[in-house]
Write a protein that holds these residues in place. Structure first.
Motif, PDB file in Angstrom:
ATOM      1  N   ASN A 227      -9.414 -10.904   1.852  1.00  0.00           N
ATOM      2  CA  ASN A 227      -8.410 -11.173   2.884  1.00  0.00           C
ATOM      3  C   ASN A 227      -8.855 -10.689   4.261  1.00  0.00           C
ATOM      4  OD1 ASN A 227      -5.693 -12.155   1.479  1.00  0.00           O
ATOM      5  ND2 ASN A 227      -6.640 -10.631   0.129  1.00  0.00           N
ATOM      6  N   ARG A 228     -10.113 -10.189   4.351  1.00  0.00           N
ATOM      7  CA  ARG A 228     -10.680  -9.719   5.614  1.00  0.00           C
ATOM      8  C   ARG A 228      -9.796  -8.678   6.294  1.00  0.00           C
ATOM      9  NH1 ARG A 228     -13.201 -15.334   8.244  1.00  0.00           N
ATOM     10  NH2 ARG A 228     -14.501 -15.867   6.430  1.00  0.00           N
ATOM     11  N   VAL A 229      -9.343  -7.746   5.491  1.00  0.00           N
ATOM     12  CA  VAL A 229      -8.514  -6.652   5.997  1.00  0.00           C
ATOM     13  C   VAL A 229      -9.334  -5.369   5.918  1.00  0.00           C
ATOM     14  CG1 VAL A 229      -6.429  -5.284   5.646  1.00  0.00           C
ATOM     15  CG2 VAL A 229      -6.380  -7.776   5.284  1.00  0.00           C
ATOM     16  N   PRO A 230      -9.566  -4.677   7.030  1.00  0.00           N
ATOM     17  CA  PRO A 230     -10.326  -3.424   6.983  1.00  0.00           C
ATOM     18  C   PRO A 230      -9.522  -2.318   6.292  1.00  0.00           C
ATOM     19  CG  PRO A 230      -9.452  -3.787   9.180  1.00  0.00           C
ATOM     20  CD  PRO A 230      -9.148  -5.028   8.399  1.00  0.00           C
ATOM     21  N   TYR A 231     -10.238  -1.404   5.655  1.00  0.00           N
ATOM     22  CA  TYR A 231      -9.560  -0.289   5.003  1.00  0.00           C
ATOM     23  C   TYR A 231     -10.494   0.907   5.000  1.00  0.00           C
ATOM     24  CZ  TYR A 231     -12.427  -0.983   0.809  1.00  0.00           C
ATOM     25  OH  TYR A 231     -13.490  -1.084  -0.061  1.00  0.00           O
ATOM     26  N   THR A 232      -9.916   2.082   4.830  1.00  0.00           N
ATOM     27  CA  THR A 232     -10.708   3.310   4.749  1.00  0.00           C
ATOM     28  C   THR A 232     -10.302   4.081   3.496  1.00  0.00           C
ATOM     29  OG1 THR A 232      -9.088   4.532   6.089  1.00  0.00           O
ATOM     30  CG2 THR A 232     -10.953   3.538   7.249  1.00  0.00           C
ATOM     31  N   VAL A 233     -11.277   4.733   2.904  1.00  0.00           N
ATOM     32  CA  VAL A 233     -11.028   5.576   1.736  1.00  0.00           C
ATOM     33  C   VAL A 233     -11.208   7.025   2.164  1.00  0.00           C
ATOM     34  CG1 VAL A 233     -11.750   6.167  -0.596  1.00  0.00           C
ATOM     35  CG2 VAL A 233     -11.790   3.779   0.150  1.00  0.00           C
ATOM     36  N   ALA A 234     -10.133   7.788   2.099  1.00  0.00           N
ATOM     37  CA  ALA A 234     -10.192   9.185   2.511  1.00  0.00           C
ATOM     38  C   ALA A 234     -10.723  10.082   1.400  1.00  0.00           C
ATOM     39  CB  ALA A 234      -8.800   9.662   2.918  1.00  0.00           C
ATOM     40  N   LEU A 235     -10.468   9.675   0.164  1.00  0.00           N
ATOM     41  CA  LEU A 235     -10.815  10.551  -0.952  1.00  0.00           C
ATOM     42  C   LEU A 235     -11.047   9.728  -2.215  1.00  0.00           C
ATOM     43  CD1 LEU A 235     -11.025  13.470  -2.103  1.00  0.00           C
ATOM     44  CD2 LEU A 235      -8.551  13.355  -2.509  1.00  0.00           C
ATOM     45  N   GLU A 236     -12.134  10.010  -2.899  1.00  0.00           N
ATOM     46  CA  GLU A 236     -12.380   9.453  -4.229  1.00  0.00           C
ATOM     47  C   GLU A 236     -12.207  10.570  -5.243  1.00  0.00           C
ATOM     48  OE1 GLU A 236     -15.959   7.253  -4.989  1.00  0.00           O
ATOM     49  OE2 GLU A 236     -16.055   6.536  -2.909  1.00  0.00           O
ATOM     50  N   VAL A 237     -11.376  10.340  -6.233  1.00  0.00           N
ATOM     51  CA  VAL A 237     -11.119  11.368  -7.237  1.00  0.00           C
ATOM     52  C   VAL A 237     -10.714  10.700  -8.548  1.00  0.00           C
ATOM     53  CG1 VAL A 237      -8.715  11.665  -6.500  1.00  0.00           C
ATOM     54  CG2 VAL A 237      -9.858  13.494  -7.765  1.00  0.00           C
ATOM     55  N   GLY A 238     -11.176  11.237  -9.651  1.00  0.00           N
ATOM     56  CA  GLY A 238     -10.855  10.660 -10.949  1.00  0.00           C
ATOM     57  C   GLY A 238      -9.539  11.182 -11.495  1.00  0.00           C
ATOM     58  N   GLY A 239      -8.804  10.315 -12.166  1.00  0.00           N
ATOM     59  CA  GLY A 239      -7.573  10.725 -12.832  1.00  0.00           C
ATOM     60  C   GLY A 239      -6.341  10.361 -12.040  1.00  0.00           C
ATOM     61  N   TRP A 240      -5.456   9.571 -12.657  1.00  0.00           N
ATOM     62  CA  TRP A 240      -4.236   9.152 -11.954  1.00  0.00           C
ATOM     63  C   TRP A 240      -3.335  10.333 -11.631  1.00  0.00           C
ATOM     64  CZ3 TRP A 240      -4.932   4.975  -9.682  1.00  0.00           C
ATOM     65  CH2 TRP A 240      -5.499   3.851 -10.273  1.00  0.00           C
ATOM     66  N   GLU A 241      -3.294  11.329 -12.496  1.00  0.00           N
ATOM     67  CA  GLU A 241      -2.418  12.476 -12.235  1.00  0.00           C
ATOM     68  C   GLU A 241      -2.856  13.215 -10.976  1.00  0.00           C
ATOM     69  OE1 GLU A 241       0.463  13.337 -13.845  1.00  0.00           O
ATOM     70  OE2 GLU A 241       0.115  11.354 -14.727  1.00  0.00           O
ATOM     71  N   VAL A 242      -4.158  13.354 -10.793  1.00  0.00           N
ATOM     72  CA  VAL A 242      -4.658  14.009  -9.583  1.00  0.00           C
ATOM     73  C   VAL A 242      -4.353  13.156  -8.360  1.00  0.00           C
ATOM     74  CG1 VAL A 242      -6.714  14.879  -8.422  1.00  0.00           C
ATOM     75  CG2 VAL A 242      -6.474  15.141 -10.898  1.00  0.00           C
ATOM     76  N   ILE A 243      -4.573  11.850  -8.468  1.00  0.00           N
ATOM     77  CA  ILE A 243      -4.308  10.951  -7.346  1.00  0.00           C
ATOM     78  C   ILE A 243      -2.837  11.008  -6.953  1.00  0.00           C
ATOM     79  CG2 ILE A 243      -4.163   8.505  -6.696  1.00  0.00           C
ATOM     80  CD1 ILE A 243      -6.769   8.052  -8.214  1.00  0.00           C
ATOM     81  N   LYS A 244      -1.939  10.968  -7.921  1.00  0.00           N
ATOM     82  CA  LYS A 244      -0.498  11.016  -7.612  1.00  0.00           C
ATOM     83  C   LYS A 244      -0.129  12.343  -6.946  1.00  0.00           C
ATOM     84  CE  LYS A 244       0.726   9.987 -11.820  1.00  0.00           C
ATOM     85  NZ  LYS A 244       1.559   9.707 -13.016  1.00  0.00           N
ATOM     86  N   GLN A 245      -0.750  13.436  -7.403  1.00  0.00           N
ATOM     87  CA  GLN A 245      -0.457  14.737  -6.808  1.00  0.00           C
ATOM     88  C   GLN A 245      -0.904  14.787  -5.346  1.00  0.00           C
ATOM     89  OE1 GLN A 245       1.242  17.280  -7.957  1.00  0.00           O
ATOM     90  NE2 GLN A 245       0.829  18.578  -6.161  1.00  0.00           N
ATOM     91  N   TYR A 246      -2.089  14.260  -5.057  1.00  0.00           N
ATOM     92  CA  TYR A 246      -2.588  14.279  -3.682  1.00  0.00           C
ATOM     93  C   TYR A 246      -1.781  13.342  -2.785  1.00  0.00           C
ATOM     94  CZ  TYR A 246      -6.699  17.014  -5.013  1.00  0.00           C
ATOM     95  OH  TYR A 246      -7.539  18.006  -5.435  1.00  0.00           O
ATOM     96  N   VAL A 247      -1.333  12.213  -3.336  1.00  0.00           N
ATOM     97  CA  VAL A 247      -0.479  11.319  -2.555  1.00  0.00           C
ATOM     98  C   VAL A 247       0.840  12.010  -2.247  1.00  0.00           C
ATOM     99  CG1 VAL A 247       0.855   9.174  -2.626  1.00  0.00           C
ATOM    100  CG2 VAL A 247      -1.529   9.183  -3.388  1.00  0.00           C
ATOM    101  N   ALA A 248       1.415  12.671  -3.236  1.00  0.00           N
ATOM    102  CA  ALA A 248       2.684  13.382  -3.018  1.00  0.00           C
ATOM    103  C   ALA A 248       2.539  14.479  -1.978  1.00  0.00           C
ATOM    104  CB  ALA A 248       3.187  13.976  -4.330  1.00  0.00           C
ATOM    105  N   MET A 249       1.331  15.039  -1.837  1.00  0.00           N
ATOM    106  CA  MET A 249       1.083  16.089  -0.835  1.00  0.00           C
ATOM    107  C   MET A 249       0.837  15.507   0.549  1.00  0.00           C
ATOM    108  SD  MET A 249      -1.387  18.512  -3.173  1.00  0.00           S
ATOM    109  CE  MET A 249      -1.829  19.575  -1.804  1.00  0.00           C
ATOM    110  N   GLY A 250       0.811  14.165   0.672  1.00  0.00           N
ATOM    111  CA  GLY A 250       0.651  13.542   1.985  1.00  0.00           C
ATOM    112  C   GLY A 250      -0.784  13.350   2.414  1.00  0.00           C
ATOM    113  N   MET A 251      -1.741  13.405   1.479  1.00  0.00           N
ATOM    114  CA  MET A 251      -3.143  13.261   1.850  1.00  0.00           C
ATOM    115  C   MET A 251      -3.575  11.811   2.017  1.00  0.00           C
ATOM    116  SD  MET A 251      -5.071  16.168  -0.406  1.00  0.00           S
ATOM    117  CE  MET A 251      -4.569  17.895  -0.344  1.00  0.00           C
ATOM    118  N   GLY A 252      -2.743  10.880   1.614  1.00  0.00           N
ATOM    119  CA  GLY A 252      -3.085   9.475   1.725  1.00  0.00           C
ATOM    120  C   GLY A 252      -2.166   8.642   0.845  1.00  0.00           C
TER     121      GLY A 252
END
Length: 322
Positions: A227-252
């Motif tokens: 779709n030619r939409v630019p994006y940035t990845v702030a953090l790569e991390v394994g595990g959905w539980e970790v990802i949900k925790q970091y999202v809840a903390m406002g990191m992305g």
């Protein structure tokens, strides 16, 4: 000295070594050619010929007579010690096979799955399997998809449960479940309050994603590039539980499958459907083509998809025809 390169004598009985060895062992056990012949339901001359052929091939006298009874010589006793376990094993094969086959409901089952599948999808299936087959030792091998395929190819596991985008030609994949793509973010995030969401709206906000080798990252990259939409990845991390925790903390923000979002998560995270841009994520059963599945594996698959064994063969892509 005889020429060591000369061809060994060829005897017709060699095409079936079991018969002369069985005749020999019975003669040792019963002490008589006639009794051995009766036990084996063959003629005495047949037993005699087989014993003579053994002696010629081995270059040793195997019996000596003590009165009316034949007893093994020292060489004969050695051959008996070597041959008797072999003959007994072969003769017992049908019985042992039937006993083993009747006990196939026991044994073990090895299943490969990634962490999200083990955590969110398999608990009820595993509980049902353990209830129905408590005698089977079930081992779950946590892995990413690529490692799961290698375990399948090496026959280290019976089957894999997970999600596949590209199905290798030597594997079969039967998708069973479909899960919606979701955007997750803190409840106070600007995108949570936006009435109509567009893919471009995600562009300014950093993403938290699993590692690049995993399907989610590849899928996100594919959709944004298409779709030619630019994006940035702030953090790569394994595990959905970790990802949900970091999202809840406002990191992305993150793009996940609804398989990993629980009722508890919805109390701390805002979610928005992304089905307009991202395909639903399928999860299903992966097996190696040509592998004969054990009863344990078939029973496990039956809990996942009861009608899987009633389907026709998988098509060339490895997906089921339904």
């Amino acid at each position: 000295m005889p020429d060591s390169t000369a061809a060994s004598p060829r005897f017709a009985y060699k095409s079936d070594r079991l018969k002369p060895l069985r005749a020999f062992c019975q003669t040792v056990r019963l002490g008589s050619v006639s009794r051995a012949a009766e036990a084996l339901f063959v003629s005495q001359p047949a037993i005699t010929l087989q014993l003579q052929a053994l002696e010629r091939e081995l270059g040793a006298v195997l019996f000596e007579r003590h009165g009316r009874r034949l007893t093994p010589t020292r060489e004969g006793q050695l051959l008996y010690e070597l041959a008797q376990p072999l003959v007994e094993s072969v003769d017992a094969l049908p019985t042992v096979f039937r006993d083993k086959a009747s006990g196939l409901d026991a044994g073990e089952l090895n299943v490969a799955a990634n962490s999200s599948t083990i955590l969110y999808l398999l608990p009820k299936i595993v509980a049902g399997f353990r209830e129905r087959h408590p005698e089977v030792r079930l081992t779950l091998h946590p892995t990413i998809s690529a490692d799961g395929t290698e375990l399948l190819r090496a026959d280290s596991v019976d089957l894999a449960v997970g999600s596949m985008l590209d199905v290798p030609s030597d594997l079969s994949y039967a998708p069973v479940y479909q899960f919606e793509p979701l955007l997750i973010m803190p409840p106070e995030h600007p995108l949570a309050r936006k009435s109509k969401l567009d893919l471009h709206d995600l562009s300014p906000f950093p993403l938290i994603l699993p590692p690049k080798r995993q399907i989610t990252y590849r899928l996100v990259d594919l959709v944004f590039q298409k779709n030619r939409v630019p994006y940035t990845v702030a953090l790569e991390v394994g595990g959905w539980e970790v990802i949900k925790q970091y999202v809840a903390m406002g990191m992305g923000i993150s793009i996940v499958s609804s398989i990993c979002v629980t009722d508890v998560d919805r109390e701390r995270l805002a979610t928005r459907s992304l089905r307009e841009w991202f395909p639903a994520r399928s999860y299903g059963v992966v097996v190696r083509k040509g592998k004969v599945l054990s009863p344990q594996a078939r029973a496990f698959i039956e809990l996942i998809k009861p009608d899987l064994f009633h389907q026709r063969d998988y098509d060339e892509t490895g997906h089921s025809e339904r």
